[in-house]
Design a protein around this motif. Structure first.
Motif, PDB file in Angstrom:
ATOM      1  N   PRO A   1       1.228  -1.082  -0.044  1.00 34.29           N
ATOM      2  CA  PRO A   1      -0.405  -0.027  -0.064  1.00 34.29           C
ATOM      3  C   PRO A   1       0.825   1.637  -0.070  1.00 34.29           C
ATOM      4  O   PRO A   1       2.433   1.770   0.682  1.00 34.29           O
TER       5      PRO A   1
ATOM      6  N   ILE B   1       2.022   4.154   2.126  1.00 29.51           N
ATOM      7  CA  ILE B   1       2.063   4.187   3.010  1.00 29.51           C
ATOM      8  C   ILE B   1       2.499   5.752   3.211  1.00 29.51           C
ATOM      9  O   ILE B   1       3.413   6.594   3.522  1.00 29.51           O
TER      10      ILE B   1
ATOM     11  N   ARG C   1      -0.884  -7.404   7.914  1.00 28.75           N
ATOM     12  CA  ARG C   1      -1.728  -6.738   7.805  1.00 28.75           C
ATOM     13  C   ARG C   1      -1.584  -5.564   8.900  1.00 28.75           C
ATOM     14  O   ARG C   1      -0.833  -5.630   9.715  1.00 28.75           O
ATOM     15  N   GLY C   2      -3.035  -4.611   8.510  1.00 29.76           N
ATOM     16  CA  GLY C   2      -2.453  -2.844   9.542  1.00 29.76           C
ATOM     17  C   GLY C   2      -2.601  -2.208   8.750  1.00 29.76           C
ATOM     18  O   GLY C   2      -2.562  -2.484   7.577  1.00 29.76           O
ATOM     19  N   LYS C   3      -2.511  -0.812   9.447  1.00 34.34           N
ATOM     20  CA  LYS C   3      -3.000   0.244   8.749  1.00 34.34           C
ATOM     21  C   LYS C   3      -1.120   1.036   8.674  1.00 34.34           C
ATOM     22  O   LYS C   3      -0.991   0.882   9.804  1.00 34.34           O
ATOM     23  N   ASP C   4      -1.178   1.760   7.333  1.00 33.49           N
ATOM     24  CA  ASP C   4       0.420   2.741   7.270  1.00 33.49           C
ATOM     25  C   ASP C   4       1.478   1.990   8.089  1.00 33.49           C
ATOM     26  O   ASP C   4       1.590   0.598   7.185  1.00 33.49           O
TER      27      ASP C   4
ATOM     28  N   TRP D   1       1.466  -1.234   8.611  1.00 30.86           N
ATOM     29  CA  TRP D   1       1.776  -2.789   7.790  1.00 30.86           C
ATOM     30  C   TRP D   1       2.885  -2.533   7.642  1.00 30.86           C
ATOM     31  O   TRP D   1       3.672  -4.300   7.587  1.00 30.86           O
TER      32      TRP D   1
END
Ligand SMILES: [Zn+2]
Length: 197
Positions: free
Chosen positions: A65, A67, A123-126, A129
């Protein structure tokens, strides 16, 4: 493609996905004169991480992603770097900028698809991750035996992270001409001074 943090210091670059771990370590300010610490501001960290994940994606064929590193993400990356220094060299080479060393954790998802393909994915955000991705690569490297090839230069002032691709895997300097000679010279001067005293 932007320059990797590791390429600022060495051409001994990890050949596989372990580059992601080497990159975190080489965000530090090193060299003479010292280059920038890439974890000094959220902006610097955001642009470094984009380049590092780009390279990791290219090597793994996995999408990462985009970030945006914010202030708390920056501290988390600094903590990750300090913990990695402990793992690789047994000591923290830089004082973390804003807080004491603390462990970091990430979340991985294990799954098996209907067609039988097994996967372990971050997994996870920003930044969460990214931390999970880094820790996952350490796990993989431990399993495949490449982990012991990722080292930090024994010259403490330098401490550049390098990948030892040699067969005996016994290198201790990121560059023997730069750091090996400098440290040996310093030691021999100290021995001479001690002999004179
Ligand atoms: Zn060195």
């Amino acid at each position: 493609m932007s320059e990797l943090a590791s390429e600022r210091y060495t051409d001994r670059i990890a050949t596989g996905p372990l580059i992601l771990v080497q990159e975190v370590l080489n965000t530090r300010a090193a060299g003479k004169p010292a280059l920038d610490d890439l974890l000094s501001t959220p902006d610097a960290a955001t642009s470094w991480l984009a380049g590092a994940l780009d390279e990791w994606s290219r090597r793994t064929g996995t999408e990462a992603p985009a970030i945006d590193v914010d202030e708390s993400g920056l501290v988390r990356l600094q903590q990750l770097r300090a913990s990695l220094q402990m793992t690789v060299s047994g000591t923290v080479r830089d004082a973390p900028v804003r807080s004491a060393p603390k462990g970091v954790s990430g979340v991985l998802e294990v799954r098996i698809d209907a067609d039988g393909v097994f996967s372990l994915t971050p997994r996870g955000k920003d930044v969460g991750w990214a931390v999970a991705a880094v820790l996952n690569e350490i796990t993989n490297a431990r399993l495949t035996g490449t982990w012991r090839r990722l080292k930090m230069c024994h010259n403490r002032v330098c401490s550049v992270a390098f990948y030892d691709g040699t067969n005996p895997n016994n290198g201790v300097w990121h560059d023997v001409r730069i750091c090996g000679n400098a440290v040996n010279l310093r030691a021999s001067r100290q021995r001479r001074a001690a002999a004179r005293a």
